[in-house]
Scaffold this motif. Structure first.
Motif, PDB file in Angstrom:
ATOM      1  N   ASN A 159       0.844  -1.181   0.000  1.00  0.00           N
ATOM      2  CA  ASN A 159       0.000   0.000   0.000  1.00  0.00           C
ATOM      3  C   ASN A 159       0.888   1.243   0.000  1.00  0.00           C
ATOM      4  OD1 ASN A 159      -2.601   1.353   0.267  1.00  0.00           O
ATOM      5  ND2 ASN A 159      -1.865   1.933   2.285  1.00  0.00           N
ATOM      6  N   VAL A 160       0.555   2.174  -0.878  1.00  0.00           N
ATOM      7  CA  VAL A 160       1.337   3.403  -1.019  1.00  0.00           C
ATOM      8  C   VAL A 160       0.413   4.585  -0.756  1.00  0.00           C
ATOM      9  CG1 VAL A 160       2.741   4.794  -2.590  1.00  0.00           C
ATOM     10  CG2 VAL A 160       2.765   2.291  -2.778  1.00  0.00           C
ATOM     11  N   SER A 161       0.807   5.444   0.167  1.00  0.00           N
ATOM     12  CA  SER A 161       0.013   6.639   0.445  1.00  0.00           C
ATOM     13  C   SER A 161       0.944   7.729   0.946  1.00  0.00           C
ATOM     14  CB  SER A 161      -1.057   6.349   1.504  1.00  0.00           C
ATOM     15  OG  SER A 161      -0.452   6.208   2.776  1.00  0.00           O
ATOM     16  N   ALA A 162       0.403   8.909   1.121  1.00  0.00           N
ATOM     17  CA  ALA A 162       1.205  10.031   1.588  1.00  0.00           C
ATOM     18  C   ALA A 162       1.799   9.781   2.968  1.00  0.00           C
ATOM     19  CB  ALA A 162       0.358  11.295   1.604  1.00  0.00           C
ATOM     20  N   SER A 163       1.190   8.866   3.712  1.00  0.00           N
ATOM     21  CA  SER A 163       1.715   8.584   5.053  1.00  0.00           C
ATOM     22  C   SER A 163       2.795   7.514   5.043  1.00  0.00           C
ATOM     23  CB  SER A 163       0.579   8.195   5.998  1.00  0.00           C
ATOM     24  OG  SER A 163      -0.095   7.064   5.520  1.00  0.00           O
ATOM     25  N   GLY A 164       3.031   6.900   3.879  1.00  0.00           N
ATOM     26  CA  GLY A 164       4.115   5.930   3.788  1.00  0.00           C
ATOM     27  C   GLY A 164       3.748   4.726   2.950  1.00  0.00           C
ATOM     28  N   ILE A 165       4.625   3.728   3.019  1.00  0.00           N
ATOM     29  CA  ILE A 165       4.505   2.547   2.170  1.00  0.00           C
ATOM     30  C   ILE A 165       4.565   1.316   3.064  1.00  0.00           C
ATOM     31  CG2 ILE A 165       5.543   1.291   0.238  1.00  0.00           C
ATOM     32  CD1 ILE A 165       6.987   4.053  -0.370  1.00  0.00           C
ATOM     33  N   VAL A 166       3.658   0.391   2.797  1.00  0.00           N
ATOM     34  CA  VAL A 166       3.621  -0.856   3.542  1.00  0.00           C
ATOM     35  C   VAL A 166       3.827  -2.000   2.565  1.00  0.00           C
ATOM     36  CG1 VAL A 166       2.208  -2.375   4.991  1.00  0.00           C
ATOM     37  CG2 VAL A 166       2.018   0.120   5.227  1.00  0.00           C
ATOM     38  N   CYS A 167       4.689  -2.933   2.906  1.00  0.00           N
ATOM     39  CA  CYS A 167       4.883  -4.127   2.092  1.00  0.00           C
ATOM     40  C   CYS A 167       4.050  -5.259   2.672  1.00  0.00           C
ATOM     41  CB  CYS A 167       6.365  -4.522   2.065  1.00  0.00           C
ATOM     42  SG  CYS A 167       6.668  -5.960   1.010  1.00  0.00           S
ATOM     43  N   SER A 168       3.195  -5.826   1.835  1.00  0.00           N
ATOM     44  CA  SER A 168       2.304  -6.880   2.302  1.00  0.00           C
ATOM     45  C   SER A 168       3.019  -8.215   2.479  1.00  0.00           C
ATOM     46  CB  SER A 168       1.152  -7.084   1.304  1.00  0.00           C
ATOM     47  OG  SER A 168       0.404  -5.913   1.183  1.00  0.00           O
TER      48      SER A 168
END
Ligand code: FES
Length: 151
Positions: free
Chosen positions: A91-100
């Protein structure tokens, strides 16, 4: 922790997005400290599509473009843990990136905020032409602090 395994779903997504064999290999392989998937030179839309404070993936490419108060920047979305493409598996958003894949997290500038990843995300050079079209030069790495000013 489970080892990353390339799923058929991911492979189909990469291929459906027009991914080359190298992109597919990058999305599906998992060496530790994974290098960024090659993206080449990419047209990433108009500056007006990126308000200050935004971070957006570029389609399903392992590439994100962001904009802060100092200007535009681009960085890989290849997770530095085992190489997942976080545009597809994350997930990519202005608050950061999460790797699933295994839960790594990065801030909006690619710094690691949660492991197991240990390396920051690689940044790429960005240019903007007179019409406001953004080009990311995936073959040119730059410092994480590099910004392309925009009017
Ligand atoms: S590939 Fe393991 S956390 Fe991203």
């Amino acid at each position: 922790m489970q080892n990353h395994v390339c799923s058929r779903r991911i492979a189909l997504k990469v291929l459906a997005a027009g991914g080359a064999a190298g992109t597919l290999a990058s999305a599906c392989s998992g060496p530790a400290g994974a290098a960024p998937a090659p993206v080449g030179v990419v047209q990433a839309g108009l500056v007006s599509s990126y308000p200050v404070g935004s971070l957006e993936p570029v389609g399903n490419l392992a590439l994100a473009v962001g904009r802060d108060a100092k200007g535009l920047y681009a960085m890989t979305l290849t997770c530095t843990h085992e190489g997942c493409n976080m545009a597809v598996e994350g997930n990519v958003s202005a608050s950061g990136i999460v790797c699933s894949c295994h839960g790594s997290q990065f801030d909006a500038n690619g710094g690691v905020t949660r492991g197991p990843a240990q390396e920051t995300l690689t940044h790429f050079a960005v240019t903007v032409d007179a019409s406001g079209t953004i080009t990311v030069h995936g073959d040119q790495t730059v410092a994480a602090s590099a910004r392309t000013p925009v009017a």
